[in-house]
Design a protein around this motif. Structure first.
Motif, PDB file in Angstrom:
ATOM      1  N   VAL A 134       0.871  -1.176   0.000  1.00  0.00           N
ATOM      2  CA  VAL A 134       0.000   0.000   0.000  1.00  0.00           C
ATOM      3  C   VAL A 134       0.907   1.225   0.000  1.00  0.00           C
ATOM      4  O   VAL A 134       1.675   1.429   0.940  1.00  0.00           O
ATOM      5  CB  VAL A 134      -0.934   0.013   1.221  1.00  0.00           C
ATOM      6  CG1 VAL A 134      -1.780   1.288   1.221  1.00  0.00           C
ATOM      7  CG2 VAL A 134      -1.832  -1.219   1.228  1.00  0.00           C
ATOM      8  N   ALA A 135       0.834   2.006  -1.076  1.00  0.00           N
ATOM      9  CA  ALA A 135       1.742   3.150  -1.248  1.00  0.00           C
ATOM     10  C   ALA A 135       0.946   4.444  -1.389  1.00  0.00           C
ATOM     11  O   ALA A 135      -0.081   4.483  -2.075  1.00  0.00           O
ATOM     12  CB  ALA A 135       2.618   2.938  -2.485  1.00  0.00           C
ATOM     13  N   VAL A 143      13.772   7.467   7.280  1.00  0.00           N
ATOM     14  CA  VAL A 143      14.372   6.160   7.543  1.00  0.00           C
ATOM     15  C   VAL A 143      14.512   5.908   9.040  1.00  0.00           C
ATOM     16  O   VAL A 143      14.268   4.801   9.534  1.00  0.00           O
ATOM     17  CB  VAL A 143      15.747   6.057   6.845  1.00  0.00           C
ATOM     18  CG1 VAL A 143      16.447   4.766   7.224  1.00  0.00           C
ATOM     19  CG2 VAL A 143      15.582   6.153   5.329  1.00  0.00           C
ATOM     20  N   ALA A 144      14.883   6.941   9.788  1.00  0.00           N
ATOM     21  CA  ALA A 144      15.105   6.786  11.234  1.00  0.00           C
ATOM     22  C   ALA A 144      13.836   6.433  11.991  1.00  0.00           C
ATOM     23  O   ALA A 144      13.902   5.924  13.119  1.00  0.00           O
ATOM     24  CB  ALA A 144      15.701   8.074  11.802  1.00  0.00           C
ATOM     25  N   ARG A 184       5.970 -10.634   7.701  1.00  0.00           N
ATOM     26  CA  ARG A 184       6.865  -9.512   7.969  1.00  0.00           C
ATOM     27  C   ARG A 184       6.277  -8.241   7.369  1.00  0.00           C
ATOM     28  O   ARG A 184       5.503  -8.287   6.411  1.00  0.00           O
ATOM     29  CB  ARG A 184       8.249  -9.752   7.368  1.00  0.00           C
ATOM     30  CG  ARG A 184       9.011 -10.929   7.974  1.00  0.00           C
ATOM     31  CD  ARG A 184      10.357 -11.091   7.287  1.00  0.00           C
ATOM     32  NE  ARG A 184      10.199 -11.421   5.873  1.00  0.00           N
ATOM     33  CZ  ARG A 184      11.112 -11.236   4.941  1.00  0.00           C
ATOM     34  NH1 ARG A 184      12.268 -10.661   5.240  1.00  0.00           N
ATOM     35  NH2 ARG A 184      10.890 -11.605   3.691  1.00  0.00           N
ATOM     36  N   ILE A 185       6.663  -7.113   7.934  1.00  0.00           N
ATOM     37  CA  ILE A 185       6.202  -5.832   7.424  1.00  0.00           C
ATOM     38  C   ILE A 185       7.363  -4.847   7.415  1.00  0.00           C
ATOM     39  O   ILE A 185       8.226  -4.883   8.305  1.00  0.00           O
ATOM     40  CB  ILE A 185       5.029  -5.281   8.275  1.00  0.00           C
ATOM     41  CG1 ILE A 185       4.449  -4.009   7.650  1.00  0.00           C
ATOM     42  CG2 ILE A 185       5.464  -5.041   9.721  1.00  0.00           C
ATOM     43  CD1 ILE A 185       3.134  -3.572   8.286  1.00  0.00           C
ATOM     44  N   GLY A 186       7.399  -3.988   6.416  1.00  0.00           N
ATOM     45  CA  GLY A 186       8.460  -2.985   6.321  1.00  0.00           C
ATOM     46  C   GLY A 186       8.002  -1.780   5.538  1.00  0.00           C
ATOM     47  O   GLY A 186       6.923  -1.777   4.937  1.00  0.00           O
ATOM     48  N   ILE A 187       8.826  -0.737   5.559  1.00  0.00           N
ATOM     49  CA  ILE A 187       8.509   0.518   4.878  1.00  0.00           C
ATOM     50  C   ILE A 187       9.625   0.857   3.901  1.00  0.00           C
ATOM     51  O   ILE A 187      10.804   0.741   4.228  1.00  0.00           O
ATOM     52  CB  ILE A 187       8.326   1.663   5.894  1.00  0.00           C
ATOM     53  CG1 ILE A 187       7.153   1.344   6.834  1.00  0.00           C
ATOM     54  CG2 ILE A 187       8.089   2.998   5.183  1.00  0.00           C
ATOM     55  CD1 ILE A 187       6.979   2.341   7.955  1.00  0.00           C
ATOM     56  N   GLU A 188       9.218   1.287   2.707  1.00  0.00           N
ATOM     57  CA  GLU A 188      10.176   1.663   1.676  1.00  0.00           C
ATOM     58  C   GLU A 188       9.830   3.043   1.133  1.00  0.00           C
ATOM     59  O   GLU A 188       8.739   3.571   1.380  1.00  0.00           O
ATOM     60  CB  GLU A 188      10.143   0.639   0.522  1.00  0.00           C
ATOM     61  CG  GLU A 188      10.426  -0.792   0.960  1.00  0.00           C
ATOM     62  CD  GLU A 188      10.203  -1.783  -0.167  1.00  0.00           C
ATOM     63  OE1 GLU A 188       9.723  -1.351  -1.249  1.00  0.00           O
ATOM     64  OE2 GLU A 188      10.487  -2.983   0.032  1.00  0.00           O
ATOM     65  N   ARG A 195       5.851   3.435   0.994  1.00  0.00           N
ATOM     66  CA  ARG A 195       5.325   2.131   0.593  1.00  0.00           C
ATOM     67  C   ARG A 195       5.415   1.202   1.794  1.00  0.00           C
ATOM     68  O   ARG A 195       6.504   0.967   2.307  1.00  0.00           O
ATOM     69  CB  ARG A 195       6.164   1.528  -0.547  1.00  0.00           C
ATOM     70  CG  ARG A 195       6.025   2.217  -1.859  1.00  0.00           C
ATOM     71  CD  ARG A 195       7.144   1.794  -2.818  1.00  0.00           C
ATOM     72  NE  ARG A 195       7.335   0.356  -2.863  1.00  0.00           N
ATOM     73  CZ  ARG A 195       6.704  -0.468  -3.712  1.00  0.00           C
ATOM     74  NH1 ARG A 195       5.840   0.042  -4.584  1.00  0.00           N
ATOM     75  NH2 ARG A 195       6.931  -1.760  -3.696  1.00  0.00           N
ATOM     76  N   ILE A 196       4.276   0.724   2.242  1.00  0.00           N
ATOM     77  CA  ILE A 196       4.280  -0.256   3.324  1.00  0.00           C
ATOM     78  C   ILE A 196       4.082  -1.633   2.696  1.00  0.00           C
ATOM     79  O   ILE A 196       3.117  -1.867   1.974  1.00  0.00           O
ATOM     80  CB  ILE A 196       3.195   0.047   4.361  1.00  0.00           C
ATOM     81  CG1 ILE A 196       3.426   1.430   4.977  1.00  0.00           C
ATOM     82  CG2 ILE A 196       3.181  -1.028   5.447  1.00  0.00           C
ATOM     83  CD1 ILE A 196       2.490   1.791   6.096  1.00  0.00           C
TER      84      ILE A 196
END
Length: 205
Positions: A134-135, A143-144, A184-188, A195-196
């Motif tokens: 989902v973006a 990033v921090a 897993r989940i991350g953010i880009e 973008r999650i």
């Protein structure tokens, strides 16, 4: 819960003390908005309490794409941004349908809160995992801060927190539910926006 309760109490108190001067056309929508915000917060707290207890999920094969289409259809009725779901394809996972719907719903709510004009939703299977993305085209997430946004009651400073009214629980619930599903989940970066990405093991059965 103190903030929405305090706001709701103050507005109701003014309306009761000054019934002749209260602008109902103005106060009515504001009261509804605060009560809806409080309802969402209570719902989030109940969900967290259930996650903290031994999980009682109804695990079975679930067509995640059907959940995504349904939640996007619902989100469209309550948002003014454009949704692009053209990259959503079939993906079946082993999980709890209601919990996975909550994952998608919270991700969409988060994207709606920050998007400028557009939200892109994609889903597909790669390397035996369903990849849900989902973006939004909003201010993005530094990033921090990309790890701590999944902590409970975390609300970012600056552009990413403007006018959100969020409780800081939505992404925490998503993270906990994804973990329960062995995902897993991350953010880009989305250039612009965030973008999650959620990855949950896929199943063929």
């Amino acid at each position: 819960m103190r903030s929405p309760l305090s706001s709701l109490h103050t507005q109701l108190e003014v309306a009761v003390r000054h019934p002749g001067s209260a602008d109902r056309a103005t106060r009515g929508p504001a009261l509804v908005e605060e009560s809806e915000r409080l309802s969402r917060l209570v719902d989030d707290l109940v969900r967290l309490a259930r996650l903290d207890a031994p999980p009682r999920l109804c695990m079975r094969p679930v067509d995640l794409d059907e959940i995504v289409f349904r939640e996007v259809r619902h989100a469209r009725r309550h948002a003014s941004v454009v949704f692009d779901q053209g990259a959503v394809s079939a993906a079946r996972v082993y999980g709890d349908g209601d919990a996975l719907a909550r994952v998608v719903r919270n991700l969409l709510d988060n994207a709606i809160r920050y998007a400028d004009r557009r939200i892109e939703v994609s889903l597909g299977v790669r390397d035996r995992a369903a990849h849900l993305v989902v973006a939004d085209d909003g201010p993005g997430i530094p990033v921090a801060d990309r790890r701590r946004v999944f902590d409970r009651f975390t609300r970012l400073d600056g552009a990413r927190a403007r006018g959100t009214g969020g409780s800081g629980l939505g992404l925490a619930i998503v993270r906990d539910l994804v973990v329960v599903h062995h995902g897993r989940i991350g953010i880009e970066d989305n250039a612009p926006g965030a973008r999650i990405v959620v990855r949950i093991p896929a199943t063929d059965h």
